[in-house]
Scaffold this motif. Sequence first.
Motif, PDB file in Angstrom:
ATOM      1  N   CYS A  69       0.841  -1.208   0.000  1.00  0.00           N
ATOM      2  CA  CYS A  69       0.000   0.000   0.000  1.00  0.00           C
ATOM      3  C   CYS A  69       0.874   1.255   0.000  1.00  0.00           C
ATOM      4  CB  CYS A  69      -0.870   0.039   1.241  1.00  0.00           C
ATOM      5  SG  CYS A  69      -2.077  -1.270   1.361  1.00  0.00           S
ATOM      6  N   ARG A  70       0.620   2.163  -0.744  1.00  0.00           N
ATOM      7  CA  ARG A  70      -0.277   2.231  -1.862  1.00  0.00           C
ATOM      8  C   ARG A  70       0.382   3.034  -2.949  1.00  0.00           C
ATOM      9  NH1 ARG A  70      -1.686   7.360  -1.933  1.00  0.00           N
ATOM     10  NH2 ARG A  70      -2.176   8.520  -0.044  1.00  0.00           N
ATOM     11  N   SER A  71      -0.297   3.229  -4.067  1.00  0.00           N
ATOM     12  CA  SER A  71       0.258   3.959  -5.200  1.00  0.00           C
ATOM     13  C   SER A  71       0.339   5.458  -4.928  1.00  0.00           C
ATOM     14  CB  SER A  71      -0.622   3.727  -6.430  1.00  0.00           C
ATOM     15  OG  SER A  71      -1.932   4.202  -6.193  1.00  0.00           O
ATOM     16  N   THR A  72       1.225   6.108  -5.675  1.00  0.00           N
ATOM     17  CA  THR A  72       1.206   7.567  -5.798  1.00  0.00           C
ATOM     18  C   THR A  72       0.004   7.940  -6.666  1.00  0.00           C
ATOM     19  OG1 THR A  72       3.605   7.713  -5.627  1.00  0.00           O
ATOM     20  CG2 THR A  72       2.485   9.564  -6.704  1.00  0.00           C
ATOM     21  N   TYR A  73      -0.704   8.993  -6.280  1.00  0.00           N
ATOM     22  CA  TYR A  73      -1.851   9.423  -7.078  1.00  0.00           C
ATOM     23  C   TYR A  73      -1.409   9.772  -8.500  1.00  0.00           C
ATOM     24  CZ  TYR A  73      -4.242  10.075  -2.558  1.00  0.00           C
ATOM     25  OH  TYR A  73      -4.799   9.901  -1.319  1.00  0.00           O
ATOM     26  N   LEU A  74      -2.254   9.456  -9.479  1.00  0.00           N
ATOM     27  CA  LEU A  74      -1.887   9.632 -10.880  1.00  0.00           C
ATOM     28  C   LEU A  74      -2.261  10.989 -11.484  1.00  0.00           C
ATOM     29  CD1 LEU A  74      -2.691   6.033 -12.140  1.00  0.00           C
ATOM     30  CD2 LEU A  74      -0.437   7.124 -12.162  1.00  0.00           C
ATOM     31  N   PRO A  75      -3.493  11.477 -11.334  1.00  0.00           N
ATOM     32  CA  PRO A  75      -3.857  12.708 -12.036  1.00  0.00           C
ATOM     33  C   PRO A  75      -2.963  13.890 -11.640  1.00  0.00           C
ATOM     34  CG  PRO A  75      -5.814  11.579 -11.253  1.00  0.00           C
ATOM     35  CD  PRO A  75      -4.637  10.892 -10.621  1.00  0.00           C
ATOM     36  N   ALA A  76      -2.657  14.731 -12.609  1.00  0.00           N
ATOM     37  CA  ALA A  76      -1.771  15.865 -12.387  1.00  0.00           C
ATOM     38  C   ALA A  76      -2.170  17.024 -13.288  1.00  0.00           C
ATOM     39  CB  ALA A  76      -0.326  15.454 -12.660  1.00  0.00           C
ATOM     40  N   THR A  77      -1.670  18.207 -12.955  1.00  0.00           N
ATOM     41  CA  THR A  77      -2.018  19.397 -13.730  1.00  0.00           C
ATOM     42  C   THR A  77      -1.115  19.574 -14.949  1.00  0.00           C
ATOM     43  OG1 THR A  77      -0.615  20.731 -12.268  1.00  0.00           O
ATOM     44  CG2 THR A  77      -2.969  20.628 -11.754  1.00  0.00           C
ATOM     45  N   SER A  79       1.954  17.640 -17.720  1.00  0.00           N
ATOM     46  CA  SER A  79       2.457  16.362 -18.221  1.00  0.00           C
ATOM     47  C   SER A  79       3.703  15.928 -17.452  1.00  0.00           C
ATOM     48  CB  SER A  79       2.760  16.464 -19.715  1.00  0.00           C
ATOM     49  OG  SER A  79       3.703  17.485 -19.975  1.00  0.00           O
ATOM     50  N   ALA A  80       4.523  16.870 -17.018  1.00  0.00           N
ATOM     51  CA  ALA A  80       5.715  16.521 -16.249  1.00  0.00           C
ATOM     52  C   ALA A  80       5.347  15.920 -14.897  1.00  0.00           C
ATOM     53  CB  ALA A  80       6.596  17.752 -16.059  1.00  0.00           C
ATOM     54  N   GLU A  81       4.352  16.504 -14.254  1.00  0.00           N
ATOM     55  CA  GLU A  81       3.901  15.963 -12.967  1.00  0.00           C
ATOM     56  C   GLU A  81       3.297  14.582 -13.146  1.00  0.00           C
ATOM     57  OE1 GLU A  81       1.190  18.941 -11.696  1.00  0.00           O
ATOM     58  OE2 GLU A  81       2.751  20.254 -10.869  1.00  0.00           O
ATOM     59  N   ALA A  83       4.052  12.388 -15.501  1.00  0.00           N
ATOM     60  CA  ALA A  83       5.154  11.458 -15.751  1.00  0.00           C
ATOM     61  C   ALA A  83       5.885  11.114 -14.459  1.00  0.00           C
ATOM     62  CB  ALA A  83       6.125  12.068 -16.765  1.00  0.00           C
ATOM     63  N   ALA A  84       6.044  12.096 -13.577  1.00  0.00           N
ATOM     64  CA  ALA A  84       6.710  11.845 -12.291  1.00  0.00           C
ATOM     65  C   ALA A  84       5.878  10.911 -11.428  1.00  0.00           C
ATOM     66  CB  ALA A  84       6.961  13.167 -11.571  1.00  0.00           C
ATOM     67  N   ASN A  85       4.575  11.075 -11.470  1.00  0.00           N
ATOM     68  CA  ASN A  85       3.696  10.193 -10.690  1.00  0.00           C
ATOM     69  C   ASN A  85       3.796   8.745 -11.181  1.00  0.00           C
ATOM     70  OD1 ASN A  85       2.862  12.445  -9.289  1.00  0.00           O
ATOM     71  ND2 ASN A  85       0.929  12.668 -10.406  1.00  0.00           N
ATOM     72  N   VAL A  86       3.817   8.582 -12.493  1.00  0.00           N
ATOM     73  CA  VAL A  86       3.953   7.243 -13.051  1.00  0.00           C
ATOM     74  C   VAL A  86       5.291   6.629 -12.638  1.00  0.00           C
ATOM     75  CG1 VAL A  86       4.171   5.921 -15.202  1.00  0.00           C
ATOM     76  CG2 VAL A  86       2.390   7.683 -14.985  1.00  0.00           C
ATOM     77  N   GLU A  87       6.350   7.404 -12.723  1.00  0.00           N
ATOM     78  CA  GLU A  87       7.675   6.892 -12.380  1.00  0.00           C
ATOM     79  C   GLU A  87       7.763   6.529 -10.893  1.00  0.00           C
ATOM     80  OE1 GLU A  87      11.026   5.165 -12.797  1.00  0.00           O
ATOM     81  OE2 GLU A  87       9.940   5.981 -14.515  1.00  0.00           O
ATOM     82  N   ALA A  88       7.115   7.310 -10.035  1.00  0.00           N
ATOM     83  CA  ALA A  88       7.100   6.974  -8.605  1.00  0.00           C
ATOM     84  C   ALA A  88       6.422   5.630  -8.381  1.00  0.00           C
ATOM     85  CB  ALA A  88       6.390   8.074  -7.816  1.00  0.00           C
ATOM     86  N   ASN A  89       5.398   5.358  -9.137  1.00  0.00           N
ATOM     87  CA  ASN A  89       4.718   4.068  -9.022  1.00  0.00           C
ATOM     88  C   ASN A  89       5.562   2.930  -9.570  1.00  0.00           C
ATOM     89  OD1 ASN A  89       2.176   4.607  -7.699  1.00  0.00           O
ATOM     90  ND2 ASN A  89       1.609   5.788  -9.519  1.00  0.00           N
ATOM     91  N   ARG A  90       6.341   3.197 -10.601  1.00  0.00           N
ATOM     92  CA  ARG A  90       7.250   2.161 -11.103  1.00  0.00           C
ATOM     93  C   ARG A  90       8.266   1.776 -10.017  1.00  0.00           C
ATOM     94  NH1 ARG A  90       7.450   5.065 -16.647  1.00  0.00           N
ATOM     95  NH2 ARG A  90       6.105   3.739 -17.941  1.00  0.00           N
TER      96      ARG A  90
END
Length: 283
Positions: A69-77, A79-81, A83-90
């Motif tokens: 538990c748990r993922s970093t939230y995905l939606p962002a204001t 595109s850079a944010e 992409a960072a959220n996706v990478e944190a989840n990776r």
Amino acid sequence: MRNLQGRLDLCSINTATLGHREPLSRTIDRIARAGFGGIAPWRREVDEADVVQIARQIKALDLTVTGYCRSTYLPATTSAEFAANVEANRAALRDAATLGARCFVMVVGGLPEGSRDLTSARNQVTEGIAMLLETARDCGVPLALEPLHPVYAADRAVLNTIAQALEICERVDNDRSGMIGVAVDVYHCWWDPALTASIEAAGRAERLLAYHVCDWLRETRDVLLDRGMMGDGVIDLPAVRQTIERAGYDGLIEVEIFSAQDWWRRDPEEVLAICAERLQSVC
């Protein structure tokens, strides 16, 4: 339906249930000594420790990691944010693999700050999950999409029903690879008129990855931090478990209780003892 009497090996404790008050290593020892078969640690606790050492400790105590538990939230204001959220989840998925987690629990996030565009936020969630699926396959850790009660749509999750979660699963993984499914948390879905049908649909698609229990108090004082102990609220827990097990779920039953004013103030040993008793008597 499985008989839980004397079968705490079929039960797991999400570490949030003990309020994150002690080092994770101590919490792991407590859960193992109490006889539970599984544990679901939180990233905040793992990040404060050594993930490799935590994995060794859990394995040595023969505990199953029912979820991470748990993922970093995905939606962002921007595109850079995003992409960072996706990478944190990776990165979190790689830690989940180190821990041997059965799934990575995804609480997908709400509306970005200042946004009123619910459709865009949900589209970002689907896009982000599709991007993470390859990493999940590489790590061998399935993504478990956890719908949250609609009251959290603004700030925590624009994914609010099991049916929504299954739609995303089919959209990004229509070959049903086994690497994405749903985490059913009774606190968030007990109210849903389509609950039985949605659980049955998840079972047919072989997408039931996790099952979390607690209770919804009739006089809830805080929708985030006032969950009830099983048996203290209004949820028909045996009925839900019967439905999910008939649909094919054979994993551990995981207790997850956020309770700042009650259970987090009690002695951890007392909390674990009551969890054990309630799992065997009212779940």
